[in-house]
Design a protein around this motif. Sequence first.
Motif, PDB file in Angstrom:
ATOM      1  N   TYR A  40       0.924  -1.162  -0.046  1.00 42.03           N
ATOM      2  CA  TYR A  40       0.044  -0.033   0.097  1.00 42.03           C
ATOM      3  C   TYR A  40       0.762   1.459   0.100  1.00 42.03           C
ATOM      4  CZ  TYR A  40      -3.576   3.433   1.427  1.00 42.03           C
ATOM      5  OH  TYR A  40      -4.467   4.476   1.580  1.00 42.03           O
ATOM      6  N   THR A 216      -6.245   8.546   1.024  1.00 39.09           N
ATOM      7  CA  THR A 216      -5.588   7.629   0.221  1.00 39.09           C
ATOM      8  C   THR A 216      -4.451   8.207  -0.621  1.00 39.09           C
ATOM      9  OG1 THR A 216      -7.104   8.273  -1.864  1.00 39.09           O
ATOM     10  CG2 THR A 216      -7.924   6.472  -0.360  1.00 39.09           C
ATOM     11  N   GLU A 384      -5.883   5.364  -7.678  1.00 40.02           N
ATOM     12  CA  GLU A 384      -7.278   5.146  -6.890  1.00 40.02           C
ATOM     13  C   GLU A 384      -7.887   4.086  -7.300  1.00 40.02           C
ATOM     14  OE1 GLU A 384      -9.849   7.151  -3.801  1.00 40.02           O
ATOM     15  OE2 GLU A 384      -7.730   7.022  -4.095  1.00 40.02           O
ATOM     16  N   MET A 408     -11.374   2.809   4.184  1.00 45.10           N
ATOM     17  CA  MET A 408     -10.135   3.709   4.222  1.00 45.10           C
ATOM     18  C   MET A 408     -10.108   4.322   5.780  1.00 45.10           C
ATOM     19  SD  MET A 408      -8.897   2.554   1.656  1.00 45.10           S
ATOM     20  CE  MET A 408      -7.359   3.267   2.087  1.00 45.10           C
TER      21      MET A 408
END
Length: 408
Positions: A40, A216, A384, A408
């Motif tokens: 991530y 994000t 995204e 998230m």
Amino acid sequence: MEKFSETRFRRKMEKALSTVRKVLENERHPEVPADVDHEYRDKFSLADVLSQTYVGAMLNSLQSLGLDRAKLEELYEKAEQGKRAVTLRLTSEEKCAFDREETRKVDSDTQHVTTWKGAIGGMISRATKTVTKVTEYFWHFRVHYELFAFVGSKPTDKVSLLSRSAKYTIVTRSKSTPRPEVSILPSIDCNISALLKQALTGAAFTIDRDDEQCRTPRRNPQVDAQLNLAAAYYVWARSVHAYFAERLFPVQTDHGLDLAAINAEAVFVPVFPTFERYTELRSEKPAAASSSSSSASPSSSSSSSAAEAAEAPSSRLVLQPHDIELFLAEQLRSLEEQKTVVAKSLPDAKKAKLISSQEGSLMVALLHGKDVCQHYADGVDYVEEMLRQQLIAALGKVVGPVEFANYM
């Protein structure tokens, strides 16, 4: 800017990677990020590199408009002294005045032939044509435009980038003026202060993951601000391009020029998301990169400094600073190559009427600037979308906006 399109993005990625393989060593193989195993945090590094590369690419685009390193530094210093904005502006003034009236006779394209028998035998023929009297009205059309940058609210204290005065004779069949006697174009402005600050201060772009508003790699204050800059420049470039393409050029009706040469399709856009599996070939090579970049163009120092501003990314999968320098050098090379095509296709500004290579080159730079902004928006939106698709795969169902935000 246009909304993210997976089809458009994939097409642009294939084109970009094709060029990248020519620029990098043969053994290097950058890939679409979704095809490479990663963590991530790598997505954040990818967004950082995309944003930093965007700054360098935009600096190259501005240089192609006439904003070289010296002018950029001059504007930035003035802006910093008074904490004022730096604005790009296009102005234009058009005038149309009656010149003369001319009447001439025009033969019709159709000929009528009459044949009859003569008094002493044989045939006699006579050809006749319709003659039309045509009155034409001639008008002097003149235009003066200027592209310049200024600091604060005083456009008179400006740094001129490009200007030209041109004229053309318009011919009509009516005495009604074909254009307004005087037409002053509303100023087309774009604030580039934040872009200059990022480019010239050497500050690396970094997403603040500790910011409570950071959601994000795409949804955070830093990327949002960068996208706002991109959107503003995109609109400005589109408006300036439209002035020439849709308002000024159509006045010159008899040019016979190849306006299709005014495009940026062949110009390399170095802003795209990519991962590369780590190999020894990816070790830092600052000396070689610097040499290659400087040899590409005498004006490449600005974009190189933008690339150098980024420290070696924390992720080993993203492109390194020396890679970005090579891409920015290729961008400059391909941009100059396309402007050369325009120079060969359109007349020199000193000899031309309304349409010249000067406007053509400017429009290529504007189209390319739009492409850079769109590529950046598509790049971070792709990150995204990649995250969304991975969540869908992990959860086993389609994730809606609310579920995504909650997760998230």
